[in-house]
Design a protein around this motif. Sequence first.
Motif, PDB file in Angstrom:
ATOM      1  N   ASP A  13       0.969  -0.794   0.225  1.00 52.49           N
ATOM      2  CA  ASP A  13      -0.383  -0.274  -0.281  1.00 52.49           C
ATOM      3  C   ASP A  13       0.801   1.329   0.030  1.00 52.49           C
ATOM      4  N   PHE A  14       1.920   0.952   0.934  1.00 52.57           N
ATOM      5  CA  PHE A  14       2.979   2.145   0.827  1.00 52.57           C
ATOM      6  C   PHE A  14       3.206   3.166  -0.717  1.00 52.57           C
ATOM      7  N   TYR A  15       3.910   1.913  -1.693  1.00 55.78           N
ATOM      8  CA  TYR A  15       4.519   2.016  -2.245  1.00 55.78           C
ATOM      9  C   TYR A  15       2.998   2.266  -3.788  1.00 55.78           C
ATOM     10  N   GLN A  16       2.314   1.532  -3.211  1.00 57.43           N
ATOM     11  CA  GLN A  16       1.075   2.378  -4.457  1.00 57.43           C
ATOM     12  C   GLN A  16       0.927   3.543  -4.132  1.00 57.43           C
ATOM     13  N   THR A  17       1.182   3.928  -3.324  1.00 61.47           N
ATOM     14  CA  THR A  17       0.599   5.260  -2.680  1.00 61.47           C
ATOM     15  C   THR A  17       2.367   6.674  -2.903  1.00 61.47           C
ATOM     16  N   HIS A  18       3.454   5.799  -2.404  1.00 63.04           N
ATOM     17  CA  HIS A  18       3.966   7.051  -2.796  1.00 63.04           C
ATOM     18  C   HIS A  18       4.373   6.230  -4.212  1.00 63.04           C
ATOM     19  N   THR A  19       4.919   6.427  -5.331  1.00 59.07           N
ATOM     20  CA  THR A  19       5.459   5.481  -6.176  1.00 59.07           C
ATOM     21  C   THR A  19       6.833   6.323  -6.832  1.00 59.07           C
ATOM     22  N   ARG A  20       7.702   7.005  -5.680  1.00 55.48           N
ATOM     23  CA  ARG A  20       8.827   7.580  -7.160  1.00 55.48           C
ATOM     24  C   ARG A  20      10.061   6.499  -5.468  1.00 55.48           C
ATOM     25  N   PRO A  21      11.074   6.469  -6.405  1.00 53.89           N
ATOM     26  CA  PRO A  21      12.121   5.883  -5.514  1.00 53.89           C
ATOM     27  C   PRO A  21      12.141   6.884  -4.184  1.00 53.89           C
ATOM     28  N   ILE A  22      12.620   5.946  -2.458  1.00 55.80           N
ATOM     29  CA  ILE A  22      13.386   6.434  -1.845  1.00 55.80           C
ATOM     30  C   ILE A  22      14.565   6.831  -1.657  1.00 55.80           C
ATOM     31  N   ASN A  23      15.461   7.593  -2.114  1.00 51.63           N
ATOM     32  CA  ASN A  23      17.220   7.422  -1.762  1.00 51.63           C
ATOM     33  C   ASN A  23      17.575   6.976  -0.819  1.00 51.63           C
ATOM     34  N   SER A  24      18.397   6.008  -0.988  1.00 49.42           N
ATOM     35  CA  SER A  24      18.683   4.866  -0.157  1.00 49.42           C
ATOM     36  C   SER A  24      19.385   5.025   1.001  1.00 49.42           C
ATOM     37  N   LEU A  25      19.642   6.682   1.224  1.00 55.14           N
ATOM     38  CA  LEU A  25      20.137   6.900   2.548  1.00 55.14           C
ATOM     39  C   LEU A  25      19.373   6.809   4.060  1.00 55.14           C
ATOM     40  N   TYR A  26      17.688   7.035   2.928  1.00 52.30           N
ATOM     41  CA  TYR A  26      16.510   7.137   3.861  1.00 52.30           C
ATOM     42  C   TYR A  26      15.646   5.904   3.846  1.00 52.30           C
ATOM     43  N   ARG A  27      16.005   5.500   2.736  1.00 46.24           N
ATOM     44  CA  ARG A  27      14.948   4.110   2.609  1.00 46.24           C
ATOM     45  C   ARG A  27      14.967   2.997   4.190  1.00 46.24           C
ATOM     46  N   ARG A  28      15.798   2.813   4.837  1.00 46.54           N
ATOM     47  CA  ARG A  28      15.829   2.138   5.875  1.00 46.54           C
ATOM     48  C   ARG A  28      15.421   2.706   7.190  1.00 46.54           C
ATOM     49  N   VAL A  29      15.521   3.957   6.392  1.00 44.43           N
ATOM     50  CA  VAL A  29      14.754   4.481   8.055  1.00 44.43           C
ATOM     51  C   VAL A  29      13.030   4.865   7.325  1.00 44.43           C
ATOM     52  N   VAL A  30      12.564   4.870   6.707  1.00 46.97           N
ATOM     53  CA  VAL A  30      11.166   4.573   6.329  1.00 46.97           C
ATOM     54  C   VAL A  30      10.992   2.838   6.514  1.00 46.97           C
ATOM     55  N   GLU A  31      11.244   2.231   6.609  1.00 46.04           N
ATOM     56  CA  GLU A  31      10.407   0.589   6.304  1.00 46.04           C
ATOM     57  C   GLU A  31      10.298   0.375   7.488  1.00 46.04           C
ATOM     58  N   ARG A  82      -1.124   7.085   5.829  1.00 44.19           N
ATOM     59  CA  ARG A  82      -1.879   6.359   5.589  1.00 44.19           C
ATOM     60  C   ARG A  82      -2.005   4.749   5.050  1.00 44.19           C
ATOM     61  N   ALA A  83      -1.034   3.569   4.926  1.00 40.99           N
ATOM     62  CA  ALA A  83      -0.616   2.306   4.571  1.00 40.99           C
ATOM     63  C   ALA A  83      -1.438   1.815   6.151  1.00 40.99           C
ATOM     64  N   THR A  84      -0.847   2.774   7.305  1.00 42.60           N
ATOM     65  CA  THR A  84      -1.162   1.849   8.337  1.00 42.60           C
ATOM     66  C   THR A  84      -2.289   2.121   9.163  1.00 42.60           C
ATOM     67  N   GLY A  85      -2.950   2.625   8.557  1.00 43.08           N
ATOM     68  CA  GLY A  85      -4.303   3.113   9.311  1.00 43.08           C
ATOM     69  C   GLY A  85      -4.678   4.392   9.190  1.00 43.08           C
ATOM     70  N   GLY A  86      -3.788   4.880   8.922  1.00 40.13           N
ATOM     71  CA  GLY A  86      -3.777   6.625   9.649  1.00 40.13           C
ATOM     72  C   GLY A  86      -3.908   7.575   8.514  1.00 40.13           C
ATOM     73  N   ASP A  87      -4.074   9.111   8.897  1.00 42.66           N
ATOM     74  CA  ASP A  87      -4.265  10.325   8.733  1.00 42.66           C
ATOM     75  C   ASP A  87      -3.492  11.254   8.984  1.00 42.66           C
ATOM     76  N   PRO A  88      -2.355  11.457   8.036  1.00 40.46           N
ATOM     77  CA  PRO A  88      -0.984  11.917   8.140  1.00 40.46           C
ATOM     78  C   PRO A  88      -1.638  13.584   8.551  1.00 40.46           C
ATOM     79  N   GLU A  89      -2.954  14.491   8.019  1.00 40.71           N
ATOM     80  CA  GLU A  89      -3.215  15.584   8.386  1.00 40.71           C
ATOM     81  C   GLU A  89      -3.852  15.676  10.354  1.00 40.71           C
TER      82      GLU A  89
END
Length: 250
Positions: A13-31, A82-89
Amino acid sequence: MDNVRTVSDTKRDFYQTHTRPINSLYRRVVEELMVEMHLLSVNADFTYNPVYALGVVSAFDRFMNGYRPEKDLESIFGALCRATGGDPEQYRRDAASIREAAAQLSQADLVAIASEGDSPVGENAFGQQMAQFARGDGLKYCRLLAIGVLAAVEAADAELLSRDKELAELLNQLGAKLKISDEKLRKDLELYRSNLEKMEQAQSVMTDILEAERKKRAERDAERKAKQEAEHAKQAAKADSETSESESSS
């Protein structure tokens, strides 16, 4: 019985919502943040609350500081929530509310909140939330909740974070009030702060590398331009010489 969502479902769900690649330095943080939020979202004992929201927002903003392109940050955070069932706002709104409430407190207020059964600061949202936790209402300890508490303490008195002994005493009191092992709370926050320092160092190194590459590109571009200008000047001089010889012979 409904099937419990898996980490794979959340990542999809995350990668369907955010479709751009994530900078490699930050990818582990996000995941890692995504997995942590996912596990809480499927835990029946967990209840979303504003202090947790402050923890999520603080961790995301601090670890993702310096991300490029900066315009992708909103999309990444939105997809994460959103991928974890929440509202970012709602996360942003609740985090800001708790941070602003904590900023109105003094260190003495924090100590009182940590040591009293009920909030001694009236309508203060952070004090009320901590009193609610102390009554066992909606409290499910997690690392992100601890980060939210630390972010609130920082909002109240940023200098307290550099006074290790006083900070440790306050956190021990808060942990006792919330019936959280002071060792667990301390270790989670020490690891968080240590990882932040490592990330900041990595970001600094990356900035230096990018700046060095930018300078090299600028130097190469300048050399290429100088060569082109020299070649143009050479061709122009040759053309002028040929024109002069032609005029002389005629």
